[in-house]
Design a protein around this motif. Structure first.
Motif, PDB file in Angstrom:
ATOM      1  N   ASP A 193       0.825  -1.365   0.058  1.00 39.88           N
ATOM      2  CA  ASP A 193      -0.092  -0.100   0.012  1.00 39.88           C
ATOM      3  C   ASP A 193       0.992   1.165  -0.106  1.00 39.88           C
ATOM      4  OD1 ASP A 193      -2.605  -1.164   0.361  1.00 39.88           O
ATOM      5  OD2 ASP A 193      -1.810  -1.979   2.262  1.00 39.88           O
TER       6      ASP A 193
ATOM      7  N   ARG B 264       0.276   0.190  -7.822  1.00 43.81           N
ATOM      8  CA  ARG B 264      -1.045   0.549  -8.518  1.00 43.81           C
ATOM      9  C   ARG B 264      -2.395  -0.342  -8.676  1.00 43.81           C
ATOM     10  NH1 ARG B 264       2.867   0.693 -13.797  1.00 43.81           N
ATOM     11  NH2 ARG B 264       3.461   3.036 -13.619  1.00 43.81           N
TER      12      ARG B 264
ATOM     13  N   ASN C 203      -4.037  -0.756  -5.697  1.00 42.70           N
ATOM     14  CA  ASN C 203      -4.602  -0.197  -4.641  1.00 42.70           C
ATOM     15  C   ASN C 203      -5.345   1.056  -4.948  1.00 42.70           C
ATOM     16  OD1 ASN C 203      -3.927  -2.424  -3.020  1.00 42.70           O
ATOM     17  ND2 ASN C 203      -1.623  -1.376  -2.952  1.00 42.70           N
ATOM     18  N   ASP C 204      -6.445   1.612  -4.270  1.00 40.53           N
ATOM     19  CA  ASP C 204      -6.836   2.666  -4.475  1.00 40.53           C
ATOM     20  C   ASP C 204      -6.334   3.900  -3.693  1.00 40.53           C
ATOM     21  OD1 ASP C 204      -8.786   1.754  -6.033  1.00 40.53           O
ATOM     22  OD2 ASP C 204     -10.175   1.092  -4.567  1.00 40.53           O
ATOM     23  N   GLU C 205      -5.660   3.537  -2.711  1.00 44.68           N
ATOM     24  CA  GLU C 205      -4.952   4.591  -1.715  1.00 44.68           C
ATOM     25  C   GLU C 205      -3.524   4.449  -1.500  1.00 44.68           C
ATOM     26  OE1 GLU C 205      -8.599   5.513   1.306  1.00 44.68           O
ATOM     27  OE2 GLU C 205      -7.336   3.778   1.771  1.00 44.68           O
TER      28      GLU C 205
ATOM     29  N   GLY D 190      -3.947   6.569  -9.494  1.00 45.13           N
ATOM     30  CA  GLY D 190      -4.412   6.512  -7.756  1.00 45.13           C
ATOM     31  C   GLY D 190      -3.322   6.363  -7.006  1.00 45.13           C
TER      32      GLY D 190
END
Length: 235
Positions: A85, A131, A133-135, A178
């Motif tokens: 992350d 990449r 992950n959204d966060e 993102g």
């Protein structure tokens, strides 16, 4: 952003700024992969992080001067955590200040490989996973030397200007993926980095690494709409 259970890789985490960042992140309940060159110190930091509340903390030896070691460490982290992350590129070394011709060729090469090339290689090795992950976040701990040219720091400053440029381009490249990119440009910090290079400096006047770690945790915990991508810390 909630940091609990976030999978975080920190380079240069066995001492100095990196160690303090790991200990502060541990208090949030994050899962930590702590990279460094000294296995004994790494294990001590990992144990301290577990005691401080980390959901998981593992120390992995990795010399950023060895590209194969970088690939191996990145693969180990991704396999253990099932992804990543946050990447904190913190590792760095200092050469004793002086004119360019007083800096030993081996020190020149080590500084460039550790501070710049190794940082880019670690980012390259982990970027596809980030990449997913959204966060996701990449935070580069750069230095004031990436902003201000100071006498006697030719090689060190070259690496830090390079990291600053890399950070800015990466931010543009990842704008639509993102992955949030940030750079931390801190003034002198009260660590052993200068002493390791035989430099006698007034460490007591510098920023405390524990305070700097507080800033890092604050930045990482901001929501995506309030991303602080450029952090300047002055004495």
């Amino acid at each position: 952003m909630e940091l609990r259970d976030k999978r975080i890789l920190v380079t240069g985490g066995s001492d100095g700024i990196g160690r303090h960042i790991c200990l502060k992140l541990a208090e949030t309940g994050a899962r930590l992969a702590i990279l460094g060159r000294d296995e004994t110190r790494l294990q001590a930091v990992a144990e301290a992080c577990t005691a401080a509340g980390a959901a998981e903390a593992v120390g992995l030896t990795c010399d950023l001067q060895d590209p194969s070691a970088i690939d191996h460490a990145a693969a180990q982290v991704l396999a253990r955590f099932g992804g990543l992350d946050i990447l904190i590129n913190n590792a760095g070394i200092w050469h004793k200040a002086g004119p360019l011709d007083t800096i030993a060729p081996v020190m020149l090469q080590a500084t460039v490989q550790t501070n710049l090339t190794g940082l880019m290689q670690m980012t390259q090795a982990t970027l596809p996973a980030l990449r997913d992950n959204d966060e996701a976040i990449i935070l580069n701990v750069v230095s004031k030397s990436g902003v201000v040219a100071q006498a006697g720091q030719s090689v060190y400053t070259a690496t830090k200007y390079g990291v600053r440029g890399f950070t800015e381009v990466l931010k543009a490249d990842e704008e639509n993926t993102g992955v949030r990119i940030g750079g931390l440009y801190q003034s002198g910090t009260n660590t052993g980095m200068f002493a390791k290079a035989g430099e006698d400096v007034p460490n007591h006047i510098f920023t405390e690494p524990d305070d700097l770690a507080d800033v890092v945790v604050f930045v990482l915990s901001r929501p995506p709409k309030l991303w602080i991508h450029d952090i300047r810390i002055e004495l």
